[in-house]
Design a protein around this motif. Structure first.
Motif, PDB file in Angstrom:
ATOM      1  N   TYR A 154       9.149  33.093  90.520  1.00  0.00           N
ATOM      2  CA  TYR A 154       9.680  34.437  90.336  1.00  0.00           C
ATOM      3  C   TYR A 154       9.240  35.110  89.044  1.00  0.00           C
ATOM      4  N   GLY A 155       8.558  34.410  88.149  1.00  0.00           N
ATOM      5  CA  GLY A 155       7.931  35.082  87.027  1.00  0.00           C
ATOM      6  C   GLY A 155       8.769  35.238  85.783  1.00  0.00           C
ATOM      7  N   ARG A 156       8.414  36.236  84.976  1.00  0.00           N
ATOM      8  CA  ARG A 156       8.807  36.360  83.578  1.00  0.00           C
ATOM      9  C   ARG A 156      10.278  36.652  83.352  1.00  0.00           C
ATOM     10  N   ASN A 157      11.003  37.147  84.334  1.00  0.00           N
ATOM     11  CA  ASN A 157      12.422  37.439  84.146  1.00  0.00           C
ATOM     12  C   ASN A 157      13.332  36.368  84.711  1.00  0.00           C
ATOM     13  N   ALA A 158      12.767  35.273  85.196  1.00  0.00           N
ATOM     14  CA  ALA A 158      13.552  34.198  85.805  1.00  0.00           C
ATOM     15  C   ALA A 158      13.576  32.964  84.917  1.00  0.00           C
ATOM     16  N   TRP A 355       3.611  24.814 102.413  1.00  0.00           N
ATOM     17  CA  TRP A 355       3.034  25.338 101.183  1.00  0.00           C
ATOM     18  C   TRP A 355       3.054  26.866 101.219  1.00  0.00           C
ATOM     19  N   LEU A 356       2.909  27.435 100.056  1.00  0.00           N
ATOM     20  CA  LEU A 356       2.706  28.877  99.951  1.00  0.00           C
ATOM     21  C   LEU A 356       1.833  29.154  98.742  1.00  0.00           C
ATOM     22  N   VAL A 357       1.121  30.255  98.811  1.00  0.00           N
ATOM     23  CA  VAL A 357       0.318  30.731  97.691  1.00  0.00           C
ATOM     24  C   VAL A 357       0.474  32.246  97.664  1.00  0.00           C
ATOM     25  N   GLY A 358       0.553  32.822  96.464  1.00  0.00           N
ATOM     26  CA  GLY A 358       0.829  34.250  96.403  1.00  0.00           C
ATOM     27  C   GLY A 358       0.244  34.935  95.191  1.00  0.00           C
ATOM     28  N   LEU A 359       0.220  36.257  95.289  1.00  0.00           N
ATOM     29  CA  LEU A 359      -0.182  37.137  94.203  1.00  0.00           C
ATOM     30  C   LEU A 359       0.966  38.084  93.910  1.00  0.00           C
ATOM     31  N   TYR A 360       1.167  38.384  92.641  1.00  0.00           N
ATOM     32  CA  TYR A 360       2.202  39.341  92.251  1.00  0.00           C
ATOM     33  C   TYR A 360       1.649  40.248  91.163  1.00  0.00           C
ATOM     34  N   GLY A 361       2.013  41.524  91.247  1.00  0.00           N
ATOM     35  CA  GLY A 361       1.644  42.462  90.202  1.00  0.00           C
ATOM     36  C   GLY A 361       2.692  43.545  90.065  1.00  0.00           C
ATOM     37  N   ASP A 362       2.862  44.061  88.865  1.00  0.00           N
ATOM     38  CA  ASP A 362       3.761  45.202  88.667  1.00  0.00           C
ATOM     39  C   ASP A 362       3.257  46.065  87.529  1.00  0.00           C
ATOM     40  N   ARG A 363       3.717  47.318  87.549  1.00  0.00           N
ATOM     41  CA  ARG A 363       3.451  48.257  86.466  1.00  0.00           C
ATOM     42  C   ARG A 363       4.751  48.960  86.123  1.00  0.00           C
ATOM     43  N   SER A 364       5.070  49.004  84.838  1.00  0.00           N
ATOM     44  CA  SER A 364       6.276  49.684  84.362  1.00  0.00           C
ATOM     45  C   SER A 364       5.873  50.875  83.500  1.00  0.00           C
ATOM     46  N   ASP A 365       6.636  51.940  83.636  1.00  0.00           N
ATOM     47  CA  ASP A 365       6.407  53.149  82.845  1.00  0.00           C
ATOM     48  C   ASP A 365       7.774  53.652  82.410  1.00  0.00           C
ATOM     49  N   ASN A 366       8.103  53.425  81.141  1.00  0.00           N
ATOM     50  CA  ASN A 366       9.437  53.723  80.628  1.00  0.00           C
ATOM     51  C   ASN A 366       9.368  54.807  79.560  1.00  0.00           C
ATOM     52  N   ASP A 367      10.142  55.863  79.767  1.00  0.00           N
ATOM     53  CA  ASP A 367      10.317  56.899  78.752  1.00  0.00           C
ATOM     54  C   ASP A 367      11.636  56.624  78.044  1.00  0.00           C
ATOM     55  N   LYS A 386       4.820  51.109  78.241  1.00  0.00           N
ATOM     56  CA  LYS A 386       4.170  50.781  79.509  1.00  0.00           C
ATOM     57  C   LYS A 386       3.912  49.275  79.551  1.00  0.00           C
ATOM     58  N   GLY A 387       3.961  48.738  80.746  1.00  0.00           N
ATOM     59  CA  GLY A 387       3.721  47.311  80.900  1.00  0.00           C
ATOM     60  C   GLY A 387       3.072  47.003  82.232  1.00  0.00           C
ATOM     61  N   SER A 388       2.430  45.864  82.294  1.00  0.00           N
ATOM     62  CA  SER A 388       1.817  45.428  83.543  1.00  0.00           C
ATOM     63  C   SER A 388       1.852  43.909  83.612  1.00  0.00           C
ATOM     64  N   THR A 389       1.922  43.402  84.832  1.00  0.00           N
ATOM     65  CA  THR A 389       1.949  41.970  85.080  1.00  0.00           C
ATOM     66  C   THR A 389       1.003  41.650  86.225  1.00  0.00           C
ATOM     67  N   ALA A 416       1.007  42.442  79.855  1.00  0.00           N
ATOM     68  CA  ALA A 416       0.591  43.373  78.796  1.00  0.00           C
ATOM     69  C   ALA A 416       1.698  44.395  78.577  1.00  0.00           C
ATOM     70  N   VAL A 417       1.994  44.680  77.302  1.00  0.00           N
ATOM     71  CA  VAL A 417       3.002  45.673  76.942  1.00  0.00           C
ATOM     72  C   VAL A 417       2.388  46.619  75.916  1.00  0.00           C
ATOM     73  N   GLU A 418       2.577  47.919  76.143  1.00  0.00           N
ATOM     74  CA  GLU A 418       2.027  48.942  75.258  1.00  0.00           C
ATOM     75  C   GLU A 418       3.145  49.885  74.830  1.00  0.00           C
ATOM     76  N   LEU A 419       3.229  50.147  73.542  1.00  0.00           N
ATOM     77  CA  LEU A 419       4.237  51.060  72.992  1.00  0.00           C
ATOM     78  C   LEU A 419       3.534  52.266  72.390  1.00  0.00           C
ATOM     79  N   LEU A 420       3.985  53.447  72.804  1.00  0.00           N
ATOM     80  CA  LEU A 420       3.430  54.694  72.280  1.00  0.00           C
ATOM     81  C   LEU A 420       4.567  55.494  71.647  1.00  0.00           C
ATOM     82  N   PRO A 421       4.883  55.241  70.361  1.00  0.00           N
ATOM     83  CA  PRO A 421       5.960  55.988  69.691  1.00  0.00           C
ATOM     84  C   PRO A 421       5.549  57.430  69.460  1.00  0.00           C
ATOM     85  N   LEU A 422       6.550  58.302  69.372  1.00  0.00           N
ATOM     86  CA  LEU A 422       6.277  59.709  69.128  1.00  0.00           C
ATOM     87  C   LEU A 422       5.773  59.943  67.713  1.00  0.00           C
TER      88      LEU A 422
END
Length: 674
Positions: A154-158, A355-367, A386-389, A416-422
């Motif tokens: 389940y990845g990074r939050n589990a 058995w199982l094999v899988g791919l997972y990806g996500d993109r986050s965009d937070n204001d 912004k973030g991506s997995t 990957a996590v990217e921060l763009l402060p004002l």
């Protein structure tokens, strides 16, 4: 840090005789002293803990299951009501509807990290933040709580576990219900759920929702009003299409909206549940998810699964923090959190193995926007994060010689996590994590299994968005090695089901929140800790309508190393991690259709800061339920916290705030069912 394979080997050698001999003796004694043979059995429980449906006792992990009907009859309508009812699961005391930071096996995450240590899955859709970590429990089939690291599948939050909520299936059997509820503090609620086929064997639909309103209990002496009124709306829509026997397509949409007064906060020195606030406090948050789940069986026998999900949450609050007529201190948030995720996996069998094999990806965009008035003056922090997995994972379940079996899996994940402060330069960080898991299981008697496992959990890193004066410093991922062993099975002709687990976890680069003043927070990842504990679940069908359920979890999570400036927190307890959680309850179901149950649930003391100066005392809550079902009608009365126990978190936010516990609640619900 211990080597994982060496630790697993020692765990197997030490734990096998310690667990198998007492349980074997218990099983023999139970068989000799069995109750009447005519007593009913506990129903079989099937779960999808490793993404494949299998019996509860065949899963080499500590898993608790809450049945949907039990949750409905107990009046459970929010996620935090699972605290105590699921041993080992609790939530940080915070007091805002729609925002929950889970605590599992001593691990948790501050909501300002925009991640969680325990993942919430609703019909396969992940919620990756404490904001929106909620469910109204409508049209509920079951809740599976997987305790221990689940990052492999389940990845990074589990990192510490998974809470998987499953709705009732849309199938050929129509069902429907409408309920009204009235209760304490002028509580009013309307709940409904319907599901039916639209085209026979082809198209199905469901709709469920509720509206709930309730007056507050915190008195504002300045305005003369109650400060914490609550109003919530939930809607869930589903559409299922089966164009053929091999294909299943499910489209779901869910929306929740909160229109509340203040968070359950007050000043530690003030009279309980009393403020004199002249600054308005409110919560106008809302969230929605849209998901498409496709399953297709190939001619080769392989199964293809796809889950596409869009998660959108708006965290909009304002909260007075001086609790006085003049506006001296307040905090406010206007965060817009969006995540698009995609999972593809292929399942198959090879002989007796699956058995199982899988791919997972996500993109986050937070204001992100946090506007506050603190002792240091006014601040208005704005940033885009912004973030991506991207991840590749696999899991295998293989029978070995005799009654032995092996489960093995691994996940390679890049974040990957990217921060763009004002008001500052862009920053970007990325991490690559490897999360393996190995579990060995032995069926030492026909209905009893022993297992041992080693697994690695990871929680992603990020940036300190609330620390502009520190140039928004980054913090790294938190990493856990977990070693677990346990036994599970059934006794007394399947009238008793039990599960017992013990674990030790080594935690490195531990993320800990510090807060010198309200509105000024920062996370450090310079700590290490050890978490150890045990969990027991028991379900016992006594016969003649009586059933006993109970469970208890013990955990101790303390810092091995944590130096923050001049402060040394070595040996201190991790904040928000109770030492004990659990419940015990008894239920009677009469042949005439009426039922009654009483349960006691509780939690031990929790500390609210790394120095262990502030705390919420331990508590035990008595809950009572009685009901009667006749024909299409069902009437239920329940009392939550019957003794009106108080368990305020005094000293939250580094001593500045008390989070009030809710008072006793009495309610009656009338339900009509098709």
């Amino acid at each position: 840090m211990k080597h994982p394979l060496g630790a697993l080997h020692r765990a197997i050698l030490l734990a096998l005789p310690a667990f198998t001999q007492p349980v074997a003796a218990l099983a023999q004694n139970a068989a000799e002293g069995a109750l009447e043979a005519s007593a009913a059995e506990l129903p079989a429980v099937t779960i999808t803990a490793d993404k494949v449906a299998r019996p509860l006792e065949k899963v080499p992990a500590s898993v608790a299951v809450v049945d949907g009907q039990d949750a409905e009859q107990s009046g459970i309508t929010a996620m935090d009501q699972l605290e105590g009812r699921v041993p080992g699961l609790s939530f940080q005391p915070f007091g805002q509807a729609g925002l929950n930071s889970p605590v599992m096996r001593g691990l948790t995450a501050n909501f300002n990290s925009y991640s969680t240590s325990t993942l919430l899955l609703v019909d396969g859709v992940p919620t990756l933040t404490a904001q929106g970590f909620e469910h109204g429990m409508q049209d509920l089939d079951r809740i599976e709580v997987l305790r221990g690291p689940q990052s492999t599948l389940y990845g990074r939050n589990a990192e510490a576990g998974v809470i998987a909520v499953h709705s009732l299936p849309m199938d050929g059997e129509p069902r429907g219900s409408v309920a009204v509820e009235a209760g304490s503090r002028d509580k009013r609620a309307l709940l409904f759920a319907f599901s039916r086929p639209l085209v026979e064997d082809r198209l199905y639909a469901s709709i469920a929702g509720n509206w709930t309103g309730q007056d507050g209990f915190i008195r504002n002496t300045y305005t003369g009003r109650k400060e914490d009124d609550r109003e919530r709306r939930d809607l869930r829509l589903g559409l299922r299409w089966t164009p053929g026997a091999a294909t299943d397509v499910v489209l779901r949409y869910a929306r929740s909206k909160y229109d509340d007064g203040a968070t359950l906060w007050g000043a530690p020195a003030a009279a309980r549940a009393q403020v004199a606030s002249g600054t308005p406090s409110w919560n106008r948050s809302w969230g929605q998810t849209l998901s498409l789940k496709v399953q297709h069986a190939l001619d080769s026998g392989l199964k293809l699964h796809s889950i596409t999900a869009w998660n959108d949450f708006r965290d909009r609050i304002q909260q007075d923090t001086d609790f006085q007529p003049m506006d001296m201190l307040h905090v406010g948030r206007n965060n817009h959190l969006r995540t698009l995720s995609q999972e593809l996996r292929l399942e198959g069998q090879q002989g007796a193995s699956d058995w199982l094999v899988g791919l997972y990806g996500d993109r986050s965009d937070n204001d992100l926007q946090v506007a506050s008035k603190t002792m240091m003056g006014l601040s208005d922090i704005r940033a885009s994060q912004k973030g991506s997995t991207a991840a590749l994972f696999t899991n295998w379940n293989m029978p070995l010689a005799g009654n032995w079996s092996l489960s093995a899996g691994a996940r390679l994940e890049r974040i990957a996590v990217e921060l763009l402060p004002l008001d500052a330069a862009r920053q970007k960080k990325h991490w690559t994590n490897f999360s393996p898991r190995l579990a060995l299981q032995y069926q030492f008697m026909p209905r009893h299994q022993w297992y041992a496992s080693a697994s690695r959990g990871v929680r992603t890193g990020g940036f300190n968005v609330l620390s502009p004066a520190m140039n928004y410093p980054a913090y790294g991922p938190e990493k856990v090695w977990s070693y677990e062993t346990g036994v599970k099975g059934s006794l007394m002709d399947r009238r008793m089901r039990y599960s017992l687990a013990a674990y030790v976890m080594d935690i490195g680069d531990m993320q800990v929140m510090q807060m010198p003043t309200p509105g000024m927070m920062y996370i450090t990842s310079a700590a290490s800790a050890t978490s150890k504990g045990a969990e027991l679940d028991v379900d016992y069908l006594l016969g003649r309508g009586w059933q006993l359920r109970g469970g208890v979890a013990w955990n101790r999570t303390s810092f091995d190393r944590f130096v923050d400036g001049a402060a040394n927190y070595q040996g201190r307890r991790n904040p928000f991690a109770p030492e004990l959680t659990g419940h015990i309850g008894i239920r009677y179901q009469a042949p005439q259709g009426w039922y009654a149950q009483a349960s006691l649930r509780g939690s031990g003391k929790v500390y609210l800061d790394a120095a262990n100066r502030y705390q919420r005392n331990g508590y035990g809550l008595l809950d009572l339920v009685a009901g009667y079902r006749h024909g299409h009608w069902d009437i239920t009365a329940h009392v939550s916290n019957a003794a009106d126990r108080r368990y305020d978190a005094v000293g939250y936010q580094n001593g500045f705030v008390t989070v009030y516990s809710p008072p006793r609640e009495v309610a009656v619900r009338l339900t009509w069912r098709m």
